[in-house]
Design an enzyme around this catalytic site. Sequence first.
Site, PDB file in Angstrom:
ATOM      1  N   TYR A 147      23.981 -45.139  -8.550  1.00 63.75           N
ATOM      2  CA  TYR A 147      22.693 -44.799  -7.935  1.00 63.75           C
ATOM      3  C   TYR A 147      22.645 -43.295  -7.715  1.00 63.75           C
ATOM      4  O   TYR A 147      23.600 -42.701  -7.203  1.00 63.75           O
ATOM      5  CB  TYR A 147      22.528 -45.527  -6.609  1.00 63.75           C
ATOM      6  CG  TYR A 147      21.303 -45.120  -5.821  1.00 63.75           C
ATOM      7  CD1 TYR A 147      20.038 -45.499  -6.249  1.00 63.75           C
ATOM      8  CD2 TYR A 147      21.414 -44.370  -4.658  1.00 63.75           C
ATOM      9  CE1 TYR A 147      18.905 -45.131  -5.535  1.00 63.75           C
ATOM     10  CE2 TYR A 147      20.290 -44.008  -3.935  1.00 63.75           C
ATOM     11  CZ  TYR A 147      19.030 -44.381  -4.373  1.00 63.75           C
ATOM     12  OH  TYR A 147      17.921 -44.013  -3.673  1.00 63.75           O
ATOM     13  N   ASP A 244      27.755 -36.714  -9.360  1.00 63.76           N
ATOM     14  CA  ASP A 244      27.019 -37.015  -8.134  1.00 63.76           C
ATOM     15  C   ASP A 244      28.045 -37.389  -7.062  1.00 63.76           C
ATOM     16  O   ASP A 244      28.508 -38.517  -6.991  1.00 63.76           O
ATOM     17  CB  ASP A 244      26.040 -38.164  -8.389  1.00 63.76           C
ATOM     18  CG  ASP A 244      25.241 -38.539  -7.158  1.00 63.76           C
ATOM     19  OD1 ASP A 244      25.549 -38.025  -6.052  1.00 63.76           O
ATOM     20  OD2 ASP A 244      24.319 -39.363  -7.278  1.00 63.76           O
ATOM     21  N   LYS A 272      25.513 -36.527   2.499  1.00 61.26           N
ATOM     22  CA  LYS A 272      26.161 -37.433   3.435  1.00 61.26           C
ATOM     23  C   LYS A 272      27.239 -36.791   4.318  1.00 61.26           C
ATOM     24  O   LYS A 272      26.923 -36.155   5.309  1.00 61.26           O
ATOM     25  CB  LYS A 272      26.692 -38.654   2.690  1.00 61.26           C
ATOM     26  CG  LYS A 272      25.566 -39.506   2.062  1.00 61.26           C
ATOM     27  CD  LYS A 272      26.086 -40.820   1.548  1.00 61.26           C
ATOM     28  CE  LYS A 272      24.999 -41.601   0.788  1.00 61.26           C
ATOM     29  NZ  LYS A 272      23.877 -42.027   1.614  1.00 61.26           N
TER      30      LYS A 272
END
Length: 435
Positions: A147, A244, A272
């Site tokens: 994702y 990513d 994050k």
Amino acid sequence: MSVVDAVSTERSRAWDAEARKLIPGGVNSSTRKIDPPMVFERASGSRVWDADGREYIDYHAAFGPIVLGHCYSKVDSRVVETLGKLDIVGLGATELEIALARKLREHVPSAEAVHFCNSGSEATYNAVRLSRAVTGRKKLVKFQGCYHGWHDYLCMNIITPADKIGKPDPGSAGMMPEAIENTLVLTFNSVDELEETFRTQGSEIAAVILEPIPHNIGCVMPEPAFLQALRDLTTKHGSLLIFDEVITGFRHALGGYQSICGVTPDLSTFAKSMANGYPVAALCGKSEYMHRFATGGGDVFFAGTYNAHPLAMAASLATIEALESGEVYRHTFALGDRVRKGLQEIVDRLGIKAWATGFGSVVLLYFKEPGARNYTDLLACDMAADVSFRRGLLERGSLVLPMALKRVHISATHTEHDIDLFLEHAEDVLSSSRS
């Protein structure tokens, strides 16, 4: 008696009913929906409390950002200190963003230059745009199960039904057909597929993007030969390699997983755990590519009113400083090992077909035989058993996401006692499922 049984849910349900009148579905992100509804009021360390006063040990960690613990004093103090003297100006730069860019360049192998934005989706969007500008090509390669955010370019083939494997599986209505058509979805860890794709379409591929560890499907570890093939093939064919590291970055190492595996991408995205939960993201990469942005005199637009917000910069600096001694990693990795070992011992003793795995402070239990090289292998999981297990943990006071294939996160403020309680909850749930 479970935590849920012990306390009324009246206030949470009342707040949820009010939220649904004002906010579609009552939540502001699709993956926050839960039944029964949960409304939270307070968080501290390894604990969170809902509107009805129920206390949970938090292993969800907001999908991973909370690496130090909730309301971590050194981070929050730095934010408050900054708020007392500086908010957003919107011109020029601040010393904070310069200091943070220097920190990222110090720790992250690919970070010759850095741009800051506000979310992982923004970072990957800009990485894709930059790669297309640099190469003059349209096509992207992503991997089934990874994702990379909500935008049209990459929001596809994540948790895909078995009958759609190998076919385009858009994650949303309203996506542009051209975006879907120009995204090639391959099998993670398959060097053969990768080589064949570059043999036939290499001159059209702008970039290959991947989670170096696909944590959005739990934890599937990359094979060294696969990562090296990615680096070799993208270099040979003039495509950009994008890691990513929105999840892996700062949770597994200060330099991201790239500093562990020894493969350096052209561009990397972080978010994050970089700021222990404050909204921030970074796009890092080789100077020759990053200076193509208009901010550096190039022709690729990069903008955002809240980019490099002083509060996010302060939180990021304080978080990274807390991680630099290495003690957080020693502590959380040791607890992660203990959880994995404990879970495996429980399922083996109970005769349950399940595999405890993960990396560092990330843990999960796949309800299948050990081993998984890609998303297709995970289709063998008993998804219903997985969700039932998670709901049982939640009812007993261990806050996890009741969704199959999702990960558990350990923070610096989790203790040995917290782990004991988690394993007690797990054994109680799993024992009950056998009766």
